[in-house]
Design a protein around this motif. Structure first.
Motif, PDB file in Angstrom:
ATOM      1  N   LEU A 105      49.312   8.067-101.887  1.00  0.00           N
ATOM      2  CA  LEU A 105      50.587   8.600-101.433  1.00  0.00           C
ATOM      3  C   LEU A 105      51.177   9.499-102.504  1.00  0.00           C
ATOM      4  O   LEU A 105      51.251   9.123-103.670  1.00  0.00           O
ATOM      5  N   GLN A 106      51.600  10.687-102.118  1.00  0.00           N
ATOM      6  CA  GLN A 106      52.230  11.627-103.039  1.00  0.00           C
ATOM      7  C   GLN A 106      53.499  12.163-102.396  1.00  0.00           C
ATOM      8  O   GLN A 106      53.473  12.686-101.286  1.00  0.00           O
ATOM      9  N   ILE A 107      54.634  11.987-103.088  1.00  0.00           N
ATOM     10  CA  ILE A 107      55.915  12.474-102.601  1.00  0.00           C
ATOM     11  C   ILE A 107      56.492  13.404-103.661  1.00  0.00           C
ATOM     12  O   ILE A 107      56.767  12.976-104.785  1.00  0.00           O
ATOM     13  N   VAL A 108      56.669  14.649-103.300  1.00  0.00           N
ATOM     14  CA  VAL A 108      57.213  15.655-104.217  1.00  0.00           C
ATOM     15  C   VAL A 108      58.498  16.200-103.606  1.00  0.00           C
ATOM     16  O   VAL A 108      58.458  16.830-102.542  1.00  0.00           O
ATOM     17  N   ASP A 109      59.622  15.923-104.259  1.00  0.00           N
ATOM     18  CA  ASP A 109      60.903  16.419-103.747  1.00  0.00           C
ATOM     19  C   ASP A 109      61.808  16.950-104.855  1.00  0.00           C
ATOM     20  O   ASP A 109      63.005  17.165-104.645  1.00  0.00           O
ATOM     21  N   GLY A 110      61.246  17.144-106.039  1.00  0.00           N
ATOM     22  CA  GLY A 110      62.040  17.626-107.156  1.00  0.00           C
ATOM     23  C   GLY A 110      62.568  16.529-108.054  1.00  0.00           C
ATOM     24  O   GLY A 110      62.976  16.787-109.183  1.00  0.00           O
ATOM     25  N   THR A 111      62.573  15.268-107.555  1.00  0.00           N
ATOM     26  CA  THR A 111      63.031  14.154-108.393  1.00  0.00           C
ATOM     27  C   THR A 111      61.873  13.413-109.033  1.00  0.00           C
ATOM     28  O   THR A 111      62.085  12.487-109.804  1.00  0.00           O
ATOM     29  N   GLN A 112      60.634  13.795-108.705  1.00  0.00           N
ATOM     30  CA  GLN A 112      59.463  13.110-109.250  1.00  0.00           C
ATOM     31  C   GLN A 112      59.328  13.383-110.741  1.00  0.00           C
ATOM     32  O   GLN A 112      59.851  14.371-111.252  1.00  0.00           O
ATOM     33  N   GLY A 113      58.630  12.510-111.426  1.00  0.00           N
ATOM     34  CA  GLY A 113      58.410  12.680-112.857  1.00  0.00           C
ATOM     35  C   GLY A 113      57.565  11.554-113.391  1.00  0.00           C
ATOM     36  O   GLY A 113      57.377  10.512-112.735  1.00  0.00           O
ATOM     37  N   GLU A 114      57.026  11.741-114.574  1.00  0.00           N
ATOM     38  CA  GLU A 114      56.159  10.745-115.202  1.00  0.00           C
ATOM     39  C   GLU A 114      56.883   9.414-115.348  1.00  0.00           C
ATOM     40  O   GLU A 114      57.976   9.343-115.905  1.00  0.00           O
ATOM     41  N   GLY A 115      56.276   8.322-114.825  1.00  0.00           N
ATOM     42  CA  GLY A 115      56.811   6.981-114.977  1.00  0.00           C
ATOM     43  C   GLY A 115      58.006   6.662-114.099  1.00  0.00           C
ATOM     44  O   GLY A 115      58.602   5.594-114.242  1.00  0.00           O
ATOM     45  N   ARG A 116      58.364   7.543-113.173  1.00  0.00           N
ATOM     46  CA  ARG A 116      59.537   7.296-112.334  1.00  0.00           C
ATOM     47  C   ARG A 116      59.220   6.292-111.233  1.00  0.00           C
ATOM     48  O   ARG A 116      58.071   6.073-110.858  1.00  0.00           O
ATOM     49  N   ILE A 117      60.294   5.682-110.693  1.00  0.00           N
ATOM     50  CA  ILE A 117      60.174   4.625-109.688  1.00  0.00           C
ATOM     51  C   ILE A 117      60.809   5.101-108.392  1.00  0.00           C
ATOM     52  O   ILE A 117      61.889   5.701-108.403  1.00  0.00           O
ATOM     53  N   LEU A 118      60.151   4.838-107.259  1.00  0.00           N
ATOM     54  CA  LEU A 118      60.699   5.208-105.953  1.00  0.00           C
ATOM     55  C   LEU A 118      61.697   4.152-105.515  1.00  0.00           C
ATOM     56  O   LEU A 118      61.368   2.972-105.404  1.00  0.00           O
ATOM     57  N   THR A 119      62.923   4.578-105.267  1.00  0.00           N
ATOM     58  CA  THR A 119      63.972   3.649-104.853  1.00  0.00           C
ATOM     59  C   THR A 119      64.772   4.271-103.727  1.00  0.00           C
ATOM     60  O   THR A 119      64.612   5.460-103.421  1.00  0.00           O
TER      61      THR A 119
END
Length: 281
Positions: A105-119
Protein backbone atom coordinates in the motif's frame (compact mmCIF):
# COMPACT_ATOMS: atom_id res chain seq x y z
CA UNK A 1 -25.36 -8.17 -48.65
CA UNK A 2 -24.76 -11.24 -46.53
CA UNK A 3 -21.31 -9.93 -45.57
CA UNK A 4 -22.78 -6.58 -44.56
CA UNK A 5 -25.48 -8.24 -42.46
CA UNK A 6 -22.95 -10.58 -40.80
CA UNK A 7 -20.69 -7.63 -39.97
CA UNK A 8 -23.64 -5.75 -38.51
CA UNK A 9 -24.66 -8.72 -36.37
CA UNK A 10 -21.11 -9.24 -35.08
CA UNK A 11 -20.90 -5.60 -34.10
CA UNK A 12 -24.14 -5.81 -32.19
CA UNK A 13 -22.84 -8.78 -30.17
CA UNK A 14 -20.63 -6.31 -28.31
CA UNK A 15 -23.56 -4.30 -27.03
CA UNK A 16 -24.27 -4.26 -23.32
CA UNK A 17 -27.78 -2.90 -22.88
CA UNK A 18 -30.93 -4.84 -23.65
CA UNK A 19 -32.78 -2.62 -26.18
CA UNK A 20 -33.32 -4.70 -29.35
CA UNK A 21 -34.81 -4.43 -32.82
CA UNK A 22 -36.07 -7.23 -35.06
CA UNK A 23 -34.46 -7.55 -38.50
CA UNK A 24 -35.26 -9.93 -41.36
CA UNK A 25 -32.37 -11.73 -43.02
CA UNK A 26 -32.26 -12.33 -46.81
CA UNK A 27 -33.42 -15.90 -46.28
CA UNK A 28 -36.50 -14.66 -44.42
CA UNK A 29 -35.39 -15.31 -40.83
CA UNK A 30 -36.22 -12.80 -38.14
CA UNK A 31 -33.37 -11.95 -35.74
CA UNK A 32 -33.15 -9.53 -32.78
CA UNK A 33 -30.16 -7.21 -32.63
CA UNK A 34 -29.08 -4.78 -29.89
CA UNK A 35 -29.34 -1.16 -31.01
CA UNK A 36 -28.34 0.66 -27.78
CA UNK A 37 -24.87 2.31 -27.41
CA UNK A 38 -22.16 -0.01 -26.15
CA UNK A 39 -19.23 0.53 -23.79
CA UNK A 40 -16.41 1.32 -26.14
CA UNK A 41 -12.78 0.40 -25.61
CA UNK A 42 -11.56 3.99 -25.60
CA UNK A 43 -14.35 5.38 -23.46
CA UNK A 44 -17.90 6.62 -23.87
CA UNK A 45 -19.72 9.93 -23.90
CA UNK A 46 -22.81 8.94 -21.96
CA UNK A 47 -24.56 12.28 -21.34
CA UNK A 48 -26.13 10.66 -18.27
CA UNK A 49 -25.22 8.32 -15.43
CA UNK A 50 -24.60 4.77 -16.61
CA UNK A 51 -23.78 1.61 -14.68
CA UNK A 52 -21.21 -1.08 -15.27
CA UNK A 53 -21.48 -4.41 -13.52
CA UNK A 54 -23.68 -7.39 -12.82
CA UNK A 55 -27.41 -7.51 -12.10
CA UNK A 56 -27.38 -10.85 -10.32
CA UNK A 57 -25.51 -12.28 -7.32
CA UNK A 58 -22.15 -12.65 -9.05
CA UNK A 59 -18.89 -10.86 -8.36
CA UNK A 60 -17.37 -8.52 -10.94
CA UNK A 61 -13.80 -9.61 -11.74
CA UNK A 62 -11.29 -7.51 -13.72
CA UNK A 63 -8.53 -9.27 -15.65
CA UNK A 64 -5.30 -8.26 -17.39
CA UNK A 65 -3.05 -10.60 -19.36
CA UNK A 66 -5.80 -13.19 -18.99
CA UNK A 67 -5.32 -13.19 -15.19
CA UNK A 68 -7.70 -11.76 -12.63
CA UNK A 69 -6.17 -8.77 -10.84
CA UNK A 70 -9.15 -7.20 -9.07
CA UNK A 71 -12.64 -8.16 -8.01
CA UNK A 72 -15.69 -6.36 -6.64
CA UNK A 73 -17.72 -8.83 -4.62
CA UNK A 74 -21.46 -8.92 -4.13
CA UNK A 75 -20.77 -7.86 -0.51
CA UNK A 76 -19.14 -4.64 -1.71
CA UNK A 77 -15.54 -5.66 -1.05
CA UNK A 78 -12.77 -4.57 -3.39
CA UNK A 79 -10.19 -7.34 -3.59
CA UNK A 80 -6.82 -6.73 -5.24
CA UNK A 81 -4.66 -9.66 -6.31
CA UNK A 82 -7.04 -12.13 -4.69
CA UNK A 83 -10.39 -13.61 -5.69
CA UNK A 84 -11.64 -14.21 -2.16
CA UNK A 85 -11.69 -12.37 1.13
CA UNK A 86 -8.50 -12.74 3.17
CA UNK A 87 -8.50 -14.45 6.57
CA UNK A 88 -9.80 -12.23 9.34
CA UNK A 89 -10.94 -9.49 6.95
CA UNK A 90 -14.55 -10.34 6.28
CA UNK A 91 -15.64 -6.80 7.19
CA UNK A 92 -12.83 -5.01 5.34
CA UNK A 93 -14.01 -3.20 2.22
CA UNK A 94 -10.52 -3.07 0.69
CA UNK A 95 -8.11 -5.98 0.75
CA UNK A 96 -4.73 -6.30 -0.93
CA UNK A 97 -2.87 -9.60 -1.20
CA UNK A 98 0.77 -8.91 -2.02
CA UNK A 99 1.99 -12.32 -0.95
CA UNK A 100 5.22 -12.03 1.04
CA UNK A 101 6.37 -8.80 -0.64
CA UNK A 102 6.17 -5.71 1.57
CA UNK A 103 4.99 -2.31 0.39
CA UNK A 104 1.54 -3.38 -0.79
CA UNK A 105 0.00 0.00 0.00
CA UNK A 106 1.32 3.43 -0.96
CA UNK A 107 -0.46 6.67 -0.07
CA UNK A 108 1.04 9.93 -1.31
CA UNK A 109 -0.79 13.12 -0.36
CA UNK A 110 1.98 15.53 0.59
CA UNK A 111 1.98 14.56 4.28
CA UNK A 112 4.04 11.39 3.77
CA UNK A 113 7.59 11.19 5.05
CA UNK A 114 10.24 8.88 6.45
CA UNK A 115 9.02 7.12 9.63
CA UNK A 116 5.59 8.78 9.61
CA UNK A 117 2.46 7.07 10.95
CA UNK A 118 -0.95 6.92 9.24
CA UNK A 119 -3.62 8.28 11.57
CA UNK A 120 -7.15 9.62 11.23
CA UNK A 121 -9.33 12.41 12.53
CA UNK A 122 -12.79 12.01 14.07
CA UNK A 123 -14.32 11.62 10.61
CA UNK A 124 -11.92 8.89 9.55
CA UNK A 125 -9.89 11.12 7.22
CA UNK A 126 -6.36 9.71 7.25
CA UNK A 127 -3.09 11.63 7.01
CA UNK A 128 0.54 10.88 7.68
CA UNK A 129 1.90 12.37 10.91
CA UNK A 130 5.29 12.31 12.56
CA UNK A 131 5.47 10.03 15.62
CA UNK A 132 5.66 11.88 18.91
CA UNK A 133 8.96 11.15 20.55
CA UNK A 134 8.94 10.41 24.26
CA UNK A 135 9.31 13.66 26.14
CA UNK A 136 11.81 13.41 28.95
CA UNK A 137 13.54 15.41 31.65
CA UNK A 138 16.59 14.41 33.62
CA UNK A 139 17.24 16.41 36.77
CA UNK A 140 20.41 18.50 36.38
CA UNK A 141 23.28 17.77 38.80
CA UNK A 142 24.12 19.98 41.72
CA UNK A 143 20.64 21.52 42.12
CA UNK A 144 18.69 21.46 45.34
CA UNK A 145 15.15 22.71 45.87
CA UNK A 146 13.80 23.38 49.36
CA UNK A 147 10.36 21.93 50.09
CA UNK A 148 7.57 23.65 52.01
CA UNK A 149 5.31 21.89 54.50
CA UNK A 150 1.67 21.73 53.36
CA UNK A 151 2.29 24.09 50.45
CA UNK A 152 3.04 23.35 46.80
CA UNK A 153 6.29 24.65 45.31
CA UNK A 154 7.06 24.61 41.59
CA UNK A 155 9.96 22.29 40.82
CA UNK A 156 11.05 24.05 37.66
CA UNK A 157 10.25 20.94 35.65
CA UNK A 158 7.57 20.50 33.02
CA UNK A 159 6.48 18.15 30.25
CA UNK A 160 4.95 19.09 26.91
CA UNK A 161 2.89 16.17 25.63
CA UNK A 162 1.08 15.58 22.35
CA UNK A 163 -2.42 14.16 21.98
CA UNK A 164 -2.78 10.57 23.20
CA UNK A 165 -2.21 8.43 26.28
CA UNK A 166 1.07 8.74 28.17
CA UNK A 167 2.75 7.03 31.09
CA UNK A 168 4.95 9.25 33.26
CA UNK A 169 7.73 7.95 35.49
CA UNK A 170 8.99 10.25 38.23
CA UNK A 171 11.70 9.59 40.76
CA UNK A 172 13.46 11.99 43.14
CA UNK A 173 15.82 11.82 46.09
CA UNK A 174 15.13 13.97 49.11
CA UNK A 175 17.20 14.84 52.14
CA UNK A 176 17.22 16.55 55.55
CA UNK A 177 14.13 14.78 56.89
CA UNK A 178 13.79 15.25 60.65
CA UNK A 179 10.86 13.69 62.51
CA UNK A 180 8.92 15.77 65.03
CA UNK A 181 9.02 12.96 67.60
CA UNK A 182 11.59 10.31 68.33
CA UNK A 183 9.66 7.12 67.60
CA UNK A 184 9.64 4.52 64.91
CA UNK A 185 6.29 5.58 63.47
CA UNK A 186 7.40 8.93 62.12
CA UNK A 187 6.63 9.25 58.47
CA UNK A 188 7.14 11.71 55.65
CA UNK A 189 4.98 12.29 52.62
CA UNK A 190 6.23 13.83 49.41
CA UNK A 191 3.28 14.97 47.31
CA UNK A 192 3.86 15.35 43.57
CA UNK A 193 1.25 17.51 41.89
CA UNK A 194 0.71 18.45 38.26
CA UNK A 195 -0.42 21.95 37.42
CA UNK A 196 -1.51 23.67 34.21
CA UNK A 197 0.50 26.72 35.31
CA UNK A 198 4.08 27.32 36.41
CA UNK A 199 3.18 30.35 38.55
CA UNK A 200 0.06 29.19 40.44
CA UNK A 201 -0.72 25.62 41.42
CA UNK A 202 -3.80 24.85 39.32
CA UNK A 203 -4.53 21.12 39.13
CA UNK A 204 -4.24 19.95 35.53
CA UNK A 205 -7.47 18.68 33.97
CA UNK A 206 -5.78 15.87 32.02
CA UNK A 207 -5.61 13.69 35.14
CA UNK A 208 -8.65 11.52 35.83
CA UNK A 209 -10.86 12.01 38.92
CA UNK A 210 -8.89 15.03 40.09
CA UNK A 211 -5.85 12.78 40.48
CA UNK A 212 -3.49 15.59 39.77
CA UNK A 213 -1.32 14.65 42.73
CA UNK A 214 0.27 11.50 44.04
CA UNK A 215 1.46 10.87 47.59
CA UNK A 216 4.44 8.72 48.46
CA UNK A 217 4.79 7.92 52.17
CA UNK A 218 7.87 6.55 53.92
CA UNK A 219 9.12 6.04 57.44
CA UNK A 220 11.62 8.74 58.30
CA UNK A 221 15.08 7.78 59.48
CA UNK A 222 16.82 10.59 61.33
CA UNK A 223 18.51 12.97 58.89
CA UNK A 224 18.56 10.43 56.07
CA UNK A 225 17.85 10.52 52.36
CA UNK A 226 14.58 9.15 51.01
CA UNK A 227 13.90 8.10 47.42
CA UNK A 228 10.38 8.63 46.10
CA UNK A 229 8.97 6.99 42.96
CA UNK A 230 5.74 7.72 41.13
CA UNK A 231 3.90 6.49 38.03
CA UNK A 232 1.16 8.53 36.34
CA UNK A 233 -1.04 7.64 33.35
CA UNK A 234 -2.62 10.59 31.58
CA UNK A 235 -4.79 11.11 28.52
CA UNK A 236 -4.08 14.27 26.54
CA UNK A 237 -7.02 15.41 24.41
CA UNK A 238 -5.50 18.63 23.07
CA UNK A 239 -3.02 18.63 20.19
CA UNK A 240 -0.37 19.76 22.70
CA UNK A 241 -0.57 20.21 26.48
CA UNK A 242 2.09 21.32 28.96
CA UNK A 243 2.02 20.21 32.59
CA UNK A 244 4.19 21.55 35.41
CA UNK A 245 5.52 19.50 38.34
CA UNK A 246 4.99 20.87 41.87
CA UNK A 247 5.95 19.37 45.25
CA UNK A 248 4.85 19.69 48.83
CA UNK A 249 5.63 17.72 52.00
CA UNK A 250 3.24 16.35 54.60
CA UNK A 251 3.46 13.99 57.57
CA UNK A 252 4.74 14.55 61.10
CA UNK A 253 7.72 16.58 59.95
CA UNK A 254 7.96 19.93 61.70
CA UNK A 255 11.68 20.68 61.92
CA UNK A 256 14.37 21.33 59.36
CA UNK A 257 13.62 21.89 55.66
CA UNK A 258 13.65 18.78 53.47
CA UNK A 259 14.90 19.34 49.96
CA UNK A 260 15.06 17.67 46.58
CA UNK A 261 18.60 16.34 46.22
CA UNK A 262 20.21 15.92 42.83
CA UNK A 263 23.74 15.19 43.82
CA UNK A 264 26.87 17.30 43.95
CA UNK A 265 27.77 17.29 40.29
CA UNK A 266 29.49 13.90 40.28
CA UNK A 267 28.91 11.15 37.70
CA UNK A 268 25.98 9.73 39.69
CA UNK A 269 24.10 13.01 40.11
CA UNK A 270 21.56 12.56 37.31
CA UNK A 271 20.57 9.13 38.63
CA UNK A 272 19.02 10.71 41.73
CA UNK A 273 16.17 12.41 39.91
CA UNK A 274 14.38 11.82 36.63
CA UNK A 275 11.13 12.67 34.91
CA UNK A 276 10.31 10.59 31.86
CA UNK A 277 7.13 10.38 29.77
CA UNK A 278 6.48 7.72 27.16
CA UNK A 279 3.59 7.69 24.71
CA UNK A 280 1.41 4.59 24.88
CA UNK A 281 -0.79 5.28 21.85
Amino acid sequence: MKKLLLSFLLTQCMLVSAQTETLVTPNGKKVKVNITPQWELNGNTNNELKKLGTKDAFDLPVITNDTEKMRITTDGQVLINTDKSLNGGNNAKLQINNGTTNGALQIVDGTQGEGRILTSDANGVATWVAPIAAASFMAPPGVQMDLVYDHFTYSGRSLTLGKGSWIIYLTDRTGNWTPSTANEFNYGELVAGWSSSSTVFTPSSIFANAGHSCVSTQIIPQNKFLNFNYVFVVNVTKPVDTIYLWYQILGNVTTNIPFIYNGNGDSFSTAYGSLIAQKLY
